[in-house]
Design an enzyme around this catalytic site. Structure first.
Site, PDB file in Angstrom:
ATOM      1  CD  GLU A  37      -3.235  -0.889   2.446  1.00 12.37           C
ATOM      2  OE1 GLU A  37      -2.704   0.158   3.084  1.00 12.37           O
ATOM      3  OE2 GLU A  37      -3.176  -2.191   2.936  1.00 12.37           O
ATOM      4  CG  HIS A  86      -5.327   4.183   2.461  1.00 11.87           C
ATOM      5  ND1 HIS A  86      -5.801   5.092   2.975  1.00 11.87           N
ATOM      6  CD2 HIS A  86      -5.600   2.966   2.164  1.00 11.87           C
ATOM      7  CE1 HIS A  86      -7.050   4.180   2.990  1.00 11.87           C
ATOM      8  NE2 HIS A  86      -6.743   2.841   3.126  1.00 11.87           N
ATOM      9  CG  ASP A  99      -9.011   1.768   5.509  1.00  7.41           C
ATOM     10  OD1 ASP A  99      -7.803   2.757   6.263  1.00  7.41           O
ATOM     11  OD2 ASP A  99      -9.341   1.973   4.389  1.00  7.41           O
TER      12      ASP A  99
HETATM   13 ZN    ZN Z   1      -8.095   1.074   3.235  1.00  7.63          ZN
END
Ligand code: ZN
Length: 137
Positions: A37, A86, A99
């Site tokens: 990520e 992200h 998140d």
């Molecule tokens: Zn995420």
């Protein structure tokens, strides 16, 4: 006064805007970090506070499905930083529980870029994790 006329007076945030070069950079970084990520912070132009024109890239992104890439204590206090961005190494741009926790704690606007990191595979969210409009300028 009716419910509807009252509702009109609620002040809403102007739609967010992001510059084309900034969006391209997000998609580019998402691609080059795949399958890891990518994480960064969204910074606005100090002269026009609704235009995101800079990405502050965070070091030390980690791989995996946890999305725990943002350490809250690492996040700077900078009034021109309005939120986070992200990438997801999957086709889903939906925020995970981690998140949503982050969105509620830090910033006003958040972007998630999903595979294949194309023009239409990213989404913007508010602090509640609700999808919001963002125009590319
Ligand atoms: Zn995420």
């Amino acid at each position: 006064m009716s419910f509807f006329s009252k509702k009109k007076n609620v002040k809403t945030q102007e739609p967010w805007k992001i510059t084309r070069s900034c969006l391209d950079l997000i998609l580019e970084c998402s691609k080059s970090n795949y399958p890891n990520e990518f994480g960064g912070l969204l910074r606005v132009n100090p002269n026009s506070k609704d235009v995101i024109n800079e990405i502050v890239i965070l070091p030390g992104t980690v791989a995996g499905e946890s999305h725990a890439i943002f350490q809250l204590h690492m996040l700077p206090i900078d009034f021109n930083i309005v939120g986070t961005v992200h990438s997801h190494p999957s086709p889903s741009s939906c925020p995970s529980d981690a998140d949503l926790h982050l969105f509620g704690k830090y910033g006003k606007v958040h972007i998630i870029a999903a595979m294949p990191y194309a023009e239409d595979s990213w989404k913007a969210y508010n602090y509640n994790g609700e999808g919001i409009e963002m125009s590319v300028i």
